[in-house]
Each structure stands twice: as structure tokens, then as C-alpha cells.
Design a protein around this motif. Structure first.
Motif, short mmCIF file in Angstrom:
data_model
loop_
_atom_site.label_atom_id
_atom_site.label_comp_id
_atom_site.label_asym_id
_atom_site.label_seq_id
_atom_site.Cartn_x
_atom_site.Cartn_y
_atom_site.Cartn_z
N LEU A 1 0.82 -1.22 0.00
CA LEU A 1 0.00 0.00 0.00
C LEU A 1 0.85 1.27 0.00
O LEU A 1 0.57 2.21 -0.74
N ILE A 2 1.89 1.32 0.83
CA ILE A 2 2.74 2.51 0.91
C ILE A 2 3.37 2.81 -0.45
O ILE A 2 3.38 3.95 -0.92
N LYS A 3 3.87 1.77 -1.10
CA LYS A 3 4.48 1.94 -2.42
C LYS A 3 3.47 2.49 -3.41
O LYS A 3 3.77 3.42 -4.18
N GLU B 1 -1.84 12.96 2.43
CA GLU B 1 -2.39 12.77 3.77
C GLU B 1 -2.62 11.29 4.09
O GLU B 1 -2.29 10.82 5.18
N VAL B 2 -3.16 10.57 3.13
CA VAL B 2 -3.43 9.15 3.35
C VAL B 2 -2.12 8.37 3.43
O VAL B 2 -1.99 7.44 4.23
N LEU B 3 -1.13 8.77 2.61
CA LEU B 3 0.18 8.14 2.66
C LEU B 3 0.82 8.35 4.04
O LEU B 3 1.37 7.42 4.64
N GLU C 1 2.56 6.01 9.24
CA GLU C 1 2.62 6.03 10.70
C GLU C 1 1.88 4.83 11.31
O GLU C 1 2.22 4.38 12.40
N LYS C 2 0.86 4.34 10.61
CA LYS C 2 0.06 3.22 11.10
C LYS C 2 -0.03 2.15 10.01
O LYS C 2 -0.98 2.13 9.22
#
Length: 223
Positions: free
Chosen positions: A164-166, A201-203, A208-209
């Protein structure tokens, strides 16, 4: 001649299965399951004793022809995936196509699928949208993202938690950090949540979580 039923199964909450789905699964001659161990729990819960065999992405190319011949000979099959509607980023398309080409009747029941509630929950325009499923992992990924950067319709993606982060990073790079994004995870399950905001913002939130569970990403189209 028999018939092929495509039967949606719950994506989390077992109460989301329909009465008709249970009836079809009980009355079918055979259930084709993506993972018999996983589906076995579902069948046991609803007291369904129909015989079940594996039908997944690693064997469907080899078994399609034989399955079609069995249906033509009079057997009725019910096809299920691990969760949601078969053939939507899951096995099912090859057998469906083969049945259609052979003149075999195909009936897809309405039911659970992850992207519809995620799209509606996002608050983003849903009068026109495109379903992209999983982006290419390596080859073709950048090319696809460049094409989609000009897409004006709302876009729907599936993603695994460890990627997801990528993917959000790529969305920020190719679509712009201010592009509106909505991430829904664990839909219908105990820890269901939807995080909305700009791509940046979502990234930041998921950096962080770290996320867990099944994920659907909704991305606003280019204005």
C-alpha cells in the motif's frame, strides 16, 4: 445440459451471503472452490455438504475443457472464490468464457464484492468509474500509471497491505499529492475502516500506522 452458477461469497461478515446463494450451493452437483480449505469453513457454517474440488489460477487452464464437457453432459456446477464475486480479480473468467463459447448457460448471482461499498463510502464521484484491480507489480506499472494520470473518471484499485505505501507513493508522484484518495480496508469485518484525504495525507497516515487486511483504494479522476 447442466448449468454454471457463479456464486458470490461473503468478503468478511458471513451474514452477507444470500438465501439464494445457499440454495444454489446446496443443490449443485459440484462446487468449484478457489481454496477448498477456506471454503470448507463457509460450507460447514451453513451446513452445505455438496462435493467440492479446487479450481484456482494454477490449474484452471488445464481443467476448463473437462469441466465444460461435464456441464454439457448434464451436471450443474457452482463456482466460488475465497471471498466476493468470482472472476473479479479472482478465478472464474476462463471457465465462464469457455461455457459461453460452448453454449452452456451461465448465471452469476448478485452478492458481495469489495469495490462497490468502498466506492460508495469514498464520497468521490461514482456516476462514472473504472475498475483497475491490481496494478502490475513491475513490468508495465509506470506505463499504466502515466496513462491513468490523465483519467477523468474515478479509479478503483485492489492492493495488499505490504504494498500500500508503495502504491500511494506512486499515486502521489504520478497523480499529484493533492489528488483525493479513499482507502477502505477490512470491509464488513470487525476492524473495518475508511481513511479519506489527499494522496499525501493518506500516505502519511499509513506510514505512521501500517495497514492490515484486504484493501480497496478509490482515487479521484483528473479534473
Amino acid at each position: 445440459m447442466g448449468k454454471l452458477f457463479l456464486v458470490p461469497t461473503p468478503i468478511g461478515n458471513l451474514e452477507d451471503i444470500t438465501f439464494r446463494a445457499i440454495k444454489v450451493l446446496k443443490e449443485a452437483d459440484l462446487i468449484l472452490a478457489e481454496d477448498t480449505r477456506n471454503s470448507g469453513k463457509l460450507l460447514k457454517h451453513f451446513e452445505i455438504s455438496t462435493q467440492m474440488i479446487s479450481h484456482h489460477m494454477h490449474n484452471e487452464h488445464k481443467t476448463v475443457e473437462g469441466l465444460v464437457e461435464r456441464i454439457k453432459a448434464g451436471e450443474t456446477f457452482a463456482l466460488i472464490s475465497d471471498a466476493g464475486t468470482p472472476a473479479i480479480s479472482d478465478p472464474g473468467f476462463l471457465l465462464t468464457r469457455a461455457c459461453v463459447e460452448a453454449g452452456v448457460e451461465v448465471d452469476c448471482l448478485p452478492g458481495a464484492t469489495a469495490f462497490v461499498p468502498a466506492l460508495v463510502n469514498s464520497g468521490l464521484p461514482n456516476d462514472k468509474f473504472i475498475f483497475e484491480g491490481f496494478l502490475p507489480v513491475k513490468k508495465g506499472r509506470q506505463t499504466r500509471l502515466k496513462i491513468l494520470s490523465e483519467e477523468s473518471r474515478t479509479m478503483i484499485f485492489y492492493e495488499s497491505p505490504h504494498k500500500l505505501i508503495k502504491t500511494l507513493t506512486h499515486f502521489s508522484e504520478y497523480f499529484g499529492g493533492d489528488r483525493q484518495v479513499s482507502v477502505s480496508r477490512e470491509i464488513t469485518k470487525l476492524h473495518e475502516e475508511t481513511i479519506r484525504g489527499t494522496a499525501e495525507e493518506v500516505l502519511k497516515h499509513y506510514t505512521e500506522k501500517p495497514p492490515k487486511g484486504e484493501i480497496v483504494i478509490i482515487v479521484a479522476g483528473k479534473k
